[in-house]
Design an enzyme around this catalytic site. Sequence first.
Site, PDB file in Angstrom:
ATOM      1  CG  ASN A 205      -2.586 -39.037  -9.815  1.00  0.00           C
ATOM      2  OD1 ASN A 205      -2.957 -39.515  -8.740  1.00  0.00           O
ATOM      3  ND2 ASN A 205      -1.549 -39.533 -10.488  1.00  0.00           N
ATOM      4  NE  ARG A 206     -10.421 -40.061 -10.589  1.00  0.00           N
ATOM      5  CZ  ARG A 206     -11.516 -39.549 -11.173  1.00  0.00           C
ATOM      6  NH1 ARG A 206     -12.577 -39.272 -10.456  1.00  0.00           N
ATOM      7  NH2 ARG A 206     -11.525 -39.327 -12.472  1.00  0.00           N
ATOM      8  CD  GLU A 208       0.238 -38.651  -7.595  1.00  0.00           C
ATOM      9  OE1 GLU A 208       1.303 -39.067  -8.100  1.00  0.00           O
ATOM     10  OE2 GLU A 208      -0.202 -37.493  -7.814  1.00  0.00           O
ATOM     11  CG  ASP A 275       6.728 -34.928 -15.495  1.00  0.00           C
ATOM     12  OD1 ASP A 275       6.502 -34.898 -14.274  1.00  0.00           O
ATOM     13  OD2 ASP A 275       7.358 -35.842 -16.055  1.00  0.00           O
TER      14      ASP A 275
END
Length: 327
Positions: A205-206, A208, A275
Amino acid sequence: MLAEKLYNAHHQSQKPKILVIGDLMLDHYIIGSASRLSPEAPVPIVNVKKENKIIGGAANVASNLIDLGAQVSLAGIIGDDSFGEEIKAILQTKNIDTQLILTDQSRPTTVKTRVIASTHQIVRIDHEETHDISATLEENFLKAVYASIEASDIIILSDYNKGLLTKTLCLTLIGYCNQHQKRIIVDPKGLDYTKYKGSFMIKPNRKELAEAAKTEKIHSPEELVKAAEVIFDTTHAAYLIVTLSEGGIAIITPDNHQILPVMATEVYDVTGAGDTVIATLAYCLTLGLTVEEACQISNYAASIVIKHIGSATTTVDEILAAIKTTN
């Protein structure tokens, strides 16, 4: 056009065989109402109405795949305790192969307990140990999964940084997948993406991505591409798929990028949405859809599950309905 292609691929293809490797956990929900504060401390008193337990982490990825229509094997570790047995029991009711789940005597099964009052999460309580698995367990784990890799259409690494997916284990698995011409896609965690070197696709994600690229912020497409370049340099991945919350999903290659707009209209809980995205990506790729088509469909899938409290799954029929509603 997208709905028709997904429908045909889903109904005309054999069930794809997908192997999920990653950290297993149990999500425990305590749900009730809160109308007053405790006289003992300035905290709400939650009057419990119900409790439920749901498989989380890599197990939730596997659950998403089953509901999409895949044939799934799940490889991971649990503690020698009742929570681990609960995870296996739930998996077995969903027809998920649990033969590759090993027991680690040195840690408990990861359990995350969330207390929710009137749709608001009050607190989360974690029971876990996150040290790396032992060299012996790592060797046994690798031996156990090799045959399943060869028999699978695609492999997912679902990393929650709980100790299973060590750098050595990841690189060995990725090397084995590449040796056998198997695409491997990664849901990453942590700061060291060199452990994912050689993977086909990485889906941070952004937040991470920013942390792994050691940048303070990603607010613009230019900052997004610059951060992605750092990851491509260290991993040589073919694709980065970056989930951007309200910003949609970014598809990035070393040479190009595009951003697909968000499809969600209501957001109740983003738990487990990542997920759902990686499961849908893997499922669509095994059906022969392009990466862009797989991302578009994953975008719709995410818009469905975030309308539910807790980790949720969706089906191809629900995704098709969502595509038709917005077109």
